[in-house]
Design a protein around this motif. Structure first.
Motif: not given
Length: 182
Positions: A137, A159-160
């Motif tokens: 990330d 990360n999302v």
């Protein structure tokens, strides 16, 4: 030895050029130049410019060994280490912007034995590991950044959730969390 077809003096070959090693060290304005003393032409092959390479080959002079840059040397010449400082995280320092080829979303491409993504190479080359199933990330939120200090290995879910996509926005709104930094 002199005679017809041989130059009066063969080119003096040295190894005092800045070249790829200089670019890898981040020397501004450095580019590989011919290793013949006094020649400032760009290096083409075997540490020589085209003119001196052809002359040395024709004269039968032993040529310097071919330079095969390390993956790091190939990588760092495509990086601008004076990128912007992220507004939301000035503590990170400047981004290293990838100047090589990029995919449509802005992530850099770099061919090496471990993969294609420039930011992943930077992370691994800095001595860090990417655990199986993890993603790298960008803490700075700049997809073209390859500064290893701006990168962190996280789970795909994390990360999302750090991003600004629909799932992350919905969850933040539902849980009353602050909006993500763009």
């Amino acid at each position: 030895m002199s005679g017809p077809g041989t130059p009066a003096s063969a080119p003096v070959l040295t190894n005092d050029w800045i070249g790829v090693a200089g670019m890898a060290k981040g020397i501004k304005g450095s580019s590989p130049v011919c290793s013949v003393d006094g020649c400032t032409n760009p290096m083409r092959r075997r540490q020589l410019c085209s003119l001196h390479y052809q002359r040395a080959k024709k004269a039968g002079v032993e040529l310097p060994p071919a330079l095969i840059p390390t993956p790091w040397e190939r990588f760092i010449v495509k990086v601008d280490q004076d990128g912007p400082v992220p507004d939301h995280r000035p503590d990170l320092g400047p981004c290293w912007i990838w100047r090589g080829s990029r995919e449509p979303k802005g992530y850099g491409h770099f061919r090496w034995s471990g993969g294609l993504m420039a930011h992943r190479f930077s992370y691994v080359a800095s001595g860090r590991e990417i655990p199986a199933g993890y993603q790298v990330d960008h803490l700075c939120r700049v997809t073209a950044c390859v500064n290893p200090d701006h990168l962190e290995a996280v789970t795909p879910f994390e990360n999302v959730m750090r991003g600004n996509g629909a799932p992350a926005r919905f969850r933040r709104r539902r849980d009353g969390l602050p909006e993500a930094i763009a």
